[in-house]
Enzyme design. Structure first.
Site, PDB file in Angstrom:
ATOM      1  N   LYS A 260       0.832  -1.215   0.000  1.00 62.83           N
ATOM      2  CA  LYS A 260       0.000   0.000   0.000  1.00 62.83           C
ATOM      3  C   LYS A 260       0.865   1.263   0.000  1.00 62.83           C
ATOM      4  O   LYS A 260       0.656   2.181  -0.792  1.00 62.83           O
ATOM      5  CB  LYS A 260      -0.958  -0.007   1.218  1.00 62.83           C
ATOM      6  CG  LYS A 260      -1.889  -1.218   1.217  1.00 62.83           C
ATOM      7  CD  LYS A 260      -2.853  -1.236   2.372  1.00 62.83           C
ATOM      8  CE  LYS A 260      -2.227  -1.487   3.733  1.00 62.83           C
ATOM      9  NZ  LYS A 260      -1.575  -2.824   3.820  1.00 62.83           N
ATOM     10  N   THR A 261       1.876   1.287   0.883  1.00 67.71           N
ATOM     11  CA  THR A 261       2.770   2.453   0.939  1.00 67.71           C
ATOM     12  C   THR A 261       3.576   2.566  -0.352  1.00 67.71           C
ATOM     13  O   THR A 261       3.781   3.664  -0.873  1.00 67.71           O
ATOM     14  CB  THR A 261       3.740   2.313   2.140  1.00 67.71           C
ATOM     15  OG1 THR A 261       2.965   1.998   3.292  1.00 67.71           O
ATOM     16  CG2 THR A 261       4.528   3.579   2.389  1.00 67.71           C
TER      17      THR A 261
ATOM     18  N   ASP B 293      -1.312   6.482   6.546  1.00 67.50           N
ATOM     19  CA  ASP B 293      -1.321   5.045   6.807  1.00 67.50           C
ATOM     20  C   ASP B 293      -2.253   4.794   7.999  1.00 67.50           C
ATOM     21  O   ASP B 293      -2.455   5.698   8.826  1.00 67.50           O
ATOM     22  CB  ASP B 293       0.117   4.610   7.144  1.00 67.50           C
ATOM     23  CG  ASP B 293       0.302   3.119   6.964  1.00 67.50           C
ATOM     24  OD1 ASP B 293      -0.621   2.444   6.467  1.00 67.50           O
ATOM     25  OD2 ASP B 293       1.393   2.624   7.301  1.00 67.50           O
TER      26      ASP B 293
ATOM     27  N   ARG C 184       6.587  -8.038   1.998  1.00 66.70           N
ATOM     28  CA  ARG C 184       7.472  -7.599   3.097  1.00 66.70           C
ATOM     29  C   ARG C 184       8.104  -8.807   3.759  1.00 66.70           C
ATOM     30  O   ARG C 184       9.304  -8.804   4.085  1.00 66.70           O
ATOM     31  CB  ARG C 184       6.692  -6.773   4.130  1.00 66.70           C
ATOM     32  CG  ARG C 184       7.578  -6.387   5.327  1.00 66.70           C
ATOM     33  CD  ARG C 184       6.882  -5.469   6.317  1.00 66.70           C
ATOM     34  NE  ARG C 184       6.593  -4.193   5.710  1.00 66.70           N
ATOM     35  CZ  ARG C 184       5.475  -3.504   5.924  1.00 66.70           C
ATOM     36  NH1 ARG C 184       4.569  -3.954   6.752  1.00 66.70           N
ATOM     37  NH2 ARG C 184       5.286  -2.353   5.322  1.00 66.70           N
TER      38      ARG C 184
ATOM     39  N   THR D 282      -5.690  -1.594   6.967  1.00 67.50           N
ATOM     40  CA  THR D 282      -5.723  -3.051   7.002  1.00 67.50           C
ATOM     41  C   THR D 282      -7.164  -3.509   7.231  1.00 67.50           C
ATOM     42  O   THR D 282      -7.478  -4.678   7.115  1.00 67.50           O
ATOM     43  CB  THR D 282      -4.858  -3.597   8.146  1.00 67.50           C
ATOM     44  OG1 THR D 282      -5.178  -2.847   9.329  1.00 67.50           O
ATOM     45  CG2 THR D 282      -3.390  -3.435   7.841  1.00 67.50           C
TER      46      THR D 282
HETATM   47  P1  ADP Z   1       2.098  -1.882   3.224  1.00 69.12           P
HETATM   48  O1  ADP Z   1       2.103  -0.388   3.119  1.00 69.12           O
HETATM   49  O2  ADP Z   1       0.918  -2.515   2.523  1.00 69.12           O
HETATM   50  O3  ADP Z   1       2.260  -2.399   4.629  1.00 69.12           O
HETATM   51  P2  ADP Z   1       4.651  -1.677   1.794  1.00 69.12           P
HETATM   52  O4  ADP Z   1       4.288  -0.883   0.600  1.00 69.12           O
HETATM   53  O5  ADP Z   1       5.375  -0.987   2.903  1.00 69.12           O
HETATM   54  O6  ADP Z   1       3.362  -2.442   2.380  1.00 69.12           O
HETATM   55  O7  ADP Z   1       5.493  -2.939   1.252  1.00 69.12           O
HETATM   56  C1  ADP Z   1       6.416  -3.624   2.058  1.00 69.12           C
HETATM   57  C2  ADP Z   1       7.669  -3.940   1.278  1.00 69.12           C
HETATM   58  O8  ADP Z   1       7.361  -4.999   0.369  1.00 69.12           O
HETATM   59  C3  ADP Z   1       8.183  -2.793   0.404  1.00 69.12           C
HETATM   60  O9  ADP Z   1       9.237  -2.112   1.019  1.00 69.12           O
HETATM   61  C4  ADP Z   1       8.688  -3.467  -0.852  1.00 69.12           C
HETATM   62  O10 ADP Z   1      10.039  -3.784  -0.703  1.00 69.12           O
HETATM   63  C5  ADP Z   1       7.922  -4.747  -0.921  1.00 69.12           C
HETATM   64  N1  ADP Z   1       6.814  -4.762  -1.888  1.00 69.12           N
HETATM   65  C6  ADP Z   1       5.500  -4.609  -1.613  1.00 69.12           C
HETATM   66  N2  ADP Z   1       4.751  -4.778  -2.707  1.00 69.12           N
HETATM   67  C7  ADP Z   1       5.617  -5.042  -3.719  1.00 69.12           C
HETATM   68  C8  ADP Z   1       5.436  -5.334  -5.112  1.00 69.12           C
HETATM   69  N3  ADP Z   1       4.217  -5.433  -5.656  1.00 69.12           N
HETATM   70  N4  ADP Z   1       6.531  -5.525  -5.875  1.00 69.12           N
HETATM   71  C9  ADP Z   1       7.769  -5.469  -5.313  1.00 69.12           C
HETATM   72  N5  ADP Z   1       7.998  -5.239  -3.999  1.00 69.12           N
HETATM   73  C10 ADP Z   1       6.942  -5.028  -3.207  1.00 69.12           C
END
Ligand code: ADP
Length: 331
Positions: free
Chosen positions: A69-70, A114, A222, A163
């Site tokens: 998401k981030t 977030d 992650r 989430t």
């Molecule tokens: P969320 O915000 O949903 O908790 P993040 O965007 O922080 O998740 O993602 C966590 C980590 O996973 C990122 O730092 C990145 O390295 C990796 N990641 C997430 N989604 C992808 C994707 N679709 N392709 C490549 N790497 C990804």
């Protein structure tokens, strides 16, 4: 035990993730693996806004932690050539904090919040007019001296991540124009993600070793990246090189207590308690959390979604139930 817990169960970003996220996070939409429907719809929305030279509508990303998401919020900013300000629901304590952030935004800027479901009620109410008309009304002083100051804001895009979209108040939910729900990733997609990470960190990781990590990553990028870094440490220390084989992946995983399904100690404990103490359920999630001595939120946000997805757990109106398949695995 602490080490094991951190890898899978601390699904929020930790300090080490933060250090690596700069290098491992996908920088553009084409580097973002998987989530095909989300990506293609998002591309259309971005292109349409760019063609009309309009500010992008507010976006809500929902889905379990660690699914991107981030990363997507950063990619949207990058694609739109916009600045991004990053904060989170719990970090905005008072309405004044939010007003400070909002009045600093320039036209077309992106504000990423977030855990948007954790905004306080008062802060949330300030957000409604800001999202709808780019205005905020702030009351200063109390009683007879109270007066309202109106601020006009520059048109901006709010990107919220949650989430638990179910916990979002409907007036807030209704103010987002674009909704995207992220799903768990398939092992082949996670394989691609860890293979790219290996390249970026100059580690040799063959296809089958990458797939072995991917299969144990609970559908979550992650976790895939975290497991990869742990395996890299293991191989560096044990073999003194940077060349990872499938057997080394298996060895490293077993020292970390992660089985071939990606389940770790807490998953197995939950399934065992459900099976042995509650005869397979149904049992309420509060009771389950209390027995395990864990937070209810941890169980709901972090443990359950993947167990539900792989069919080890069922959610019924009377509580959680274990599946036959899970019983075979924990025996
Ligand atoms: P969320 O915000 O949903 O908790 P993040 O965007 O922080 O998740 O993602 C966590 C980590 O996973 C990122 O730092 C990145 O390295 C990796 N990641 C997430 N989604 C992808 C994707 N679709 N392709 C490549 N790497 C990804």
């Amino acid at each position: 035990m602490e080490e094991r817990k951190r890898i899978v169960f601390n699904q929020q970003e930790n300090d080490e993730d933060r250090v690596y996220s700069l290098s491992l996070r996908p920088a553009s939409i084409d580097e973002f693996v998987g989530q095909k429907d989300v990506v293609s719809n998002l591309k259309v929305a971005l292109q349409a806004a760019q063609q009309r030279k309009e500010t992008l509508e507010h976006i809500l990303f929902s889905g379990p932690p660690g699914l991107g998401k981030t990363s997507l919020a950063n990619i949207v900013a990058h694609q739109m050539g916009a600045r991004i300000t990053i904060t989170s629901g719990p970090a905005i304590e008072r309405a004044g904090d939010l007003i400070g952030i909002l009045t600093n935004l320039e036209q077309g800027d992106i504000l990423f919040i977030d855990e948007v479901h954790r905004l306080s009620k008062t802060v949330e109410e300030f957000l409604y007019p800001a999202m709808e008309n780019f205005k905020v009304d702030f009351v200063v002083d109390k009683g007879p001296y109270a007066k309202t100051i109106n601020f006009s804001l520059k048109p901006f895009t709010l990107i919220g991540a949650t989430t638990r979209s179910g916990l979002l108040a409907s007036p807030l939910r209704d103010r987002f124009g674009l909704f995207y729900h992220l799903e768990f990733y398939e092992p082949v997609e996670l394989k691609e993600i860890v293979s790219r990470s290996a390249k970026k960190l100059n580690v040799i990781l063959n296809e089958e070793a990458a797939l072995e990590i991917a299969k144990r990553a609970r559908g979550t990028p992650r976790i895939a990246n975290r497991l990869f870094r742990r395996v890299r440490d293991y191989v560096q220390v044990k073999a003194g090189n940077n060349n990872i084989s499938i057997d080394q992946v298996k060895e490293a995983m077993s020292t970390l207590g992660i089985d071939e399904y990606g389940l770790d100690e807490l998953d197995r404990r939950l399934l065992k308690v459900l099976h042995q103490q509650y005869k397979g359920g149904p049992v309420g999630v509060e009771t389950l959390a209390a027995t395990l001595n864990e937070e209810v939120d941890t169980i709901i946000d972090v443990v359950e979604p993947f167990l539900l997805k792989i069919g080890f757990l069922r959610r019924t109106s009377r509580g959680r139930e274990i599946s036959e398949e899970a019983i075979k695995v924990i025996k």
